[in-house]
Design a protein around this motif. Structure first.
Motif, short mmCIF file in Angstrom:
data_model
loop_
_atom_site.label_atom_id
_atom_site.label_comp_id
_atom_site.label_asym_id
_atom_site.label_seq_id
_atom_site.Cartn_x
_atom_site.Cartn_y
_atom_site.Cartn_z
N ASP A 11 0.83 -1.20 0.00
CA ASP A 11 0.00 0.00 0.00
C ASP A 11 0.87 1.26 0.00
O ASP A 11 1.92 1.31 0.64
CB ASP A 11 -0.91 0.03 1.22
N LEU A 12 0.40 2.27 -0.72
CA LEU A 12 1.14 3.52 -0.82
C LEU A 12 0.25 4.68 -0.38
O LEU A 12 -0.79 4.95 -0.99
CB LEU A 12 1.63 3.76 -2.25
N PHE A 13 0.64 5.34 0.70
CA PHE A 13 -0.04 6.53 1.18
C PHE A 13 0.97 7.67 1.14
O PHE A 13 2.07 7.55 1.67
CB PHE A 13 -0.54 6.33 2.62
N LEU A 14 0.60 8.75 0.50
CA LEU A 14 1.46 9.92 0.40
C LEU A 14 0.93 10.99 1.34
O LEU A 14 -0.24 11.38 1.26
CB LEU A 14 1.51 10.43 -1.03
N ILE A 15 1.79 11.47 2.23
CA ILE A 15 1.40 12.44 3.25
C ILE A 15 2.40 13.58 3.23
O ILE A 15 3.61 13.35 3.24
CB ILE A 15 1.40 11.78 4.65
N SER A 16 1.89 14.80 3.17
CA SER A 16 2.79 15.93 3.15
C SER A 16 2.13 17.14 3.80
O SER A 16 0.91 17.25 3.85
CB SER A 16 3.21 16.25 1.71
N TYR A 17 2.97 18.06 4.25
CA TYR A 17 2.53 19.22 5.01
C TYR A 17 3.03 20.52 4.38
O TYR A 17 4.17 20.59 3.91
CB TYR A 17 3.05 19.10 6.45
#
Length: 80
Positions: A11-17
């Motif tokens: 699974d690939l989850f991309l998280i950025s701020y």
């Protein structure tokens, strides 16, 4: 960024701020999504409106939303 994204197994989850969230959205909308992304979490991405010269390289293209898969799970969170 391609190397890191395509090296993920499973699974690939991309998280950025903040600035990174806006650049991630710009990257995905301009380079396409050749790997299935299970979730995109963008936390407090700035809006780069206006015509100032310094913003031109970081602004989203007008049709950026058309380049993101419609079935992608996106969480957009702002900090107020």
């Amino acid at each position: 960024m391609d190397k890191e994204i395509y090296s993920v197994k499973g699974d690939l989850f991309l998280i950025s701020y903040s600035f990174g969230a806006s650049m991630l959205l710009k990257y995905l909308s301009e380079n396409g999504m050749r790997k299935n992304v299970d979730g995109l979490f963008l936390i407090a991405p700035p809006y780069w409106g206006g015509d100032e010269v310094w913003k031109q390289g970081i602004k989203l293209n007008e049709n950026f939303a058309d380049r993101i898969p419609k079935d992608l799970n996106i969480v957009l969170d702002g900090i107020y």
